[in-house]
Design a protein around this motif. Sequence first.
Motif, mmCIF file in Angstrom:
data_model
loop_
_atom_site.group_PDB
_atom_site.id
_atom_site.type_symbol
_atom_site.label_atom_id
_atom_site.label_comp_id
_atom_site.label_asym_id
_atom_site.label_seq_id
_atom_site.Cartn_x
_atom_site.Cartn_y
_atom_site.Cartn_z
ATOM 1 N N TRP A 4 0.847 -1.190 0.000
ATOM 2 C CA TRP A 4 0.000 0.000 0.000
ATOM 3 C C TRP A 4 0.883 1.241 0.000
ATOM 4 C CZ3 TRP A 4 -5.131 -0.345 -0.718
ATOM 5 C CH2 TRP A 4 -5.755 -1.576 -0.457
ATOM 6 N N VAL A 5 0.510 2.202 -0.829
ATOM 7 C CA VAL A 5 1.256 3.462 -0.912
ATOM 8 C C VAL A 5 0.352 4.560 -0.372
ATOM 9 C CG1 VAL A 5 2.631 4.967 -2.375
ATOM 10 C CG2 VAL A 5 2.268 2.572 -3.034
ATOM 11 N N VAL A 6 0.898 5.383 0.510
ATOM 12 C CA VAL A 6 0.122 6.466 1.114
ATOM 13 C C VAL A 6 0.726 7.810 0.721
ATOM 14 C CG1 VAL A 6 1.447 6.443 3.287
ATOM 15 C CG2 VAL A 6 -0.908 7.313 3.274
ATOM 16 N N GLY A 7 -0.151 8.791 0.555
ATOM 17 C CA GLY A 7 0.300 10.137 0.240
ATOM 18 C C GLY A 7 0.796 10.876 1.464
ATOM 19 N N ASP A 8 0.947 12.174 1.347
ATOM 20 C CA ASP A 8 1.534 13.008 2.391
ATOM 21 C C ASP A 8 0.718 12.907 3.684
ATOM 22 O OD1 ASP A 8 2.264 13.732 -0.221
ATOM 23 O OD2 ASP A 8 2.871 15.724 0.417
ATOM 24 N N ILE A 9 1.387 12.532 4.771
ATOM 25 C CA ILE A 9 0.717 12.361 6.059
ATOM 26 C C ILE A 9 0.794 13.637 6.887
ATOM 27 C CG2 ILE A 9 0.695 11.023 8.206
ATOM 28 C CD1 ILE A 9 1.980 8.735 6.513
ATOM 29 N N GLN A 10 1.949 14.244 6.940
ATOM 30 C CA GLN A 10 2.173 15.535 7.595
ATOM 31 C C GLN A 10 1.691 15.566 9.048
ATOM 32 O OE1 GLN A 10 1.278 18.008 3.588
ATOM 33 N NE2 GLN A 10 2.158 19.223 5.246
ATOM 34 N N LEU A 19 -6.906 4.077 8.279
ATOM 35 C CA LEU A 19 -6.736 3.477 6.954
ATOM 36 C C LEU A 19 -6.096 2.097 7.031
ATOM 37 C CD1 LEU A 19 -5.611 6.137 4.314
ATOM 38 C CD2 LEU A 19 -7.498 4.523 4.146
ATOM 39 N N LEU A 20 -5.096 1.953 7.860
ATOM 40 C CA LEU A 20 -4.445 0.651 8.025
ATOM 41 C C LEU A 20 -5.444 -0.396 8.493
ATOM 42 C CD1 LEU A 20 -1.128 1.867 9.678
ATOM 43 C CD2 LEU A 20 -1.320 0.791 7.423
ATOM 44 N N TRP A 253 -5.085 19.438 5.259
ATOM 45 C CA TRP A 253 -5.977 20.572 4.984
ATOM 46 C C TRP A 253 -7.439 20.215 5.201
ATOM 47 C CZ3 TRP A 253 -2.609 24.056 5.332
ATOM 48 C CH2 TRP A 253 -1.355 23.923 4.744
ATOM 49 N N GLY A 254 -7.682 19.052 5.824
ATOM 50 C CA GLY A 254 -9.044 18.675 6.173
ATOM 51 C C GLY A 254 -9.755 17.843 5.128
ATOM 52 N N ASN A 255 -9.045 17.330 4.151
ATOM 53 C CA ASN A 255 -9.681 16.532 3.100
ATOM 54 C C ASN A 255 -9.588 15.043 3.423
ATOM 55 O OD1 ASN A 255 -10.482 18.794 1.519
ATOM 56 N ND2 ASN A 255 -8.378 18.995 0.800
ATOM 57 N N ALA A 256 -8.656 14.320 2.824
ATOM 58 C CA ALA A 256 -8.585 12.879 3.055
ATOM 59 C C ALA A 256 -7.153 12.385 2.921
ATOM 60 C CB ALA A 256 -9.489 12.134 2.072
ATOM 61 N N LEU A 257 -6.911 11.229 3.515
ATOM 62 C CA LEU A 257 -5.654 10.498 3.325
ATOM 63 C C LEU A 257 -5.972 9.308 2.433
ATOM 64 C CD1 LEU A 257 -2.671 10.578 4.374
ATOM 65 C CD2 LEU A 257 -3.348 8.844 6.044
ATOM 66 N N SER A 269 -9.639 5.701 0.708
ATOM 67 C CA SER A 269 -9.430 6.998 1.359
ATOM 68 C C SER A 269 -10.124 7.042 2.695
ATOM 69 C CB SER A 269 -9.928 8.140 0.476
ATOM 70 O OG SER A 269 -9.171 8.222 -0.709
ATOM 71 N N GLU A 270 -9.637 7.940 3.546
ATOM 72 C CA GLU A 270 -10.193 8.126 4.881
ATOM 73 C C GLU A 270 -10.284 9.620 5.166
ATOM 74 O OE1 GLU A 270 -11.610 7.382 8.737
ATOM 75 O OE2 GLU A 270 -11.423 6.028 7.004
ATOM 76 N N PRO A 271 -11.469 10.116 5.555
ATOM 77 C CA PRO A 271 -11.588 11.525 5.924
ATOM 78 C C PRO A 271 -10.569 11.887 6.996
ATOM 79 C CG PRO A 271 -13.742 10.515 5.783
ATOM 80 C CD PRO A 271 -12.738 9.409 5.678
ATOM 81 N N CYS A 272 -10.006 13.078 6.873
ATOM 82 C CA CYS A 272 -8.844 13.405 7.692
ATOM 83 C C CYS A 272 -9.195 14.278 8.891
ATOM 84 C CB CYS A 272 -7.787 14.091 6.837
ATOM 85 S SG CYS A 272 -6.133 13.906 7.533
ATOM 86 N N ALA A 273 -9.927 13.687 9.827
ATOM 87 C CA ALA A 273 -10.117 14.336 11.115
ATOM 88 C C ALA A 273 -8.927 13.971 11.976
ATOM 89 C CB ALA A 273 -11.422 13.897 11.753
ATOM 90 N N CYS A 274 -7.936 14.856 12.022
ATOM 91 C CA CYS A 274 -6.686 14.537 12.717
ATOM 92 C C CYS A 274 -6.851 14.563 14.233
ATOM 93 C CB CYS A 274 -5.593 15.517 12.302
ATOM 94 S SG CYS A 274 -5.106 15.368 10.569
#
Length: 274
Positions: A4-10, A19-20, A253-257, A269-274
């Motif tokens: 699995w490849v994931v984008g910017d986590i920051q 997601l995992l 920025w509040g979108n998704a991972l 994808s997973e909504p990004c409520a950090c």
Amino acid sequence: MATWVVGDIQGCKKPLKRLLKKVDFSWDRDMLWCTGDLVNRGPKCLKTLRFFYKHRDNIRIVLGNHDLHLMAIAAGAKKLGRHDTLEPILLAEDSDVLIGWLHQQPLLYQEHGFTLVHAGIPPQWSVDDAAARAREVESVLQSPNCTEFFAAMYGNEPALWSDDLEGMDRLRVITNYLTRMRYCFEDGRLDLESKGPLSNPGGPAAKNQALDAWFNHPNRKATYDRILFGHWASLQGKTSTPNAIGLDTGCVWGNALTFYCLETGERVSEPCAC
């Protein structure tokens, strides 16, 4: 086994963990790749970096511009900015171990017929060209000269690659291509001001019709190579070519991972409520 490849986590560790779980990821059988920018801007940078270090045997990452920024601050070549969320890492008791591990990571990684890079491959380079030039920077990151490099790393010039470039100018433009590039001109000259989506680039150079996304350029040498990249949140992972696989969907920025499976091409994808 799945890769699995994931984008910017920051620093957004919570959506990463969700997601995992969603893809039933197993550290006994699966691999996790990341397009870089593990840290900065998000709330859990230290925990995110510790998580990746803990699972490093099952992880492959490339360095992003925010990772390099952390390393530059730790080396004393740059000060924390007001939007940086890196101080907990710098103050942690295991800071040297974590940042030392980052110093050993590549700017470009190749396996299974894919190339993993933070920002992309400029149109005038082949993947082999990019890999060779990435190794030049990696060599400096792993040397006693890294502080000198970090002090000279920031800046937008030179904006165009030349084989004749030497010293810090050469290393800076390589770094900018691999970790900061979005738009460039037909000859490969960088426009590091434009950041918007393809329909509305923004930035002072966007009026020039020769300006386009790096993956859209005619006669691009890496057109037929499968390239996994992040960095460009406003794309929302959507590109105009199937071989340029965008994975930064703007989590911080509040979108998704977003995850991408190498074996199947599935996106999750997973909504990004950090």
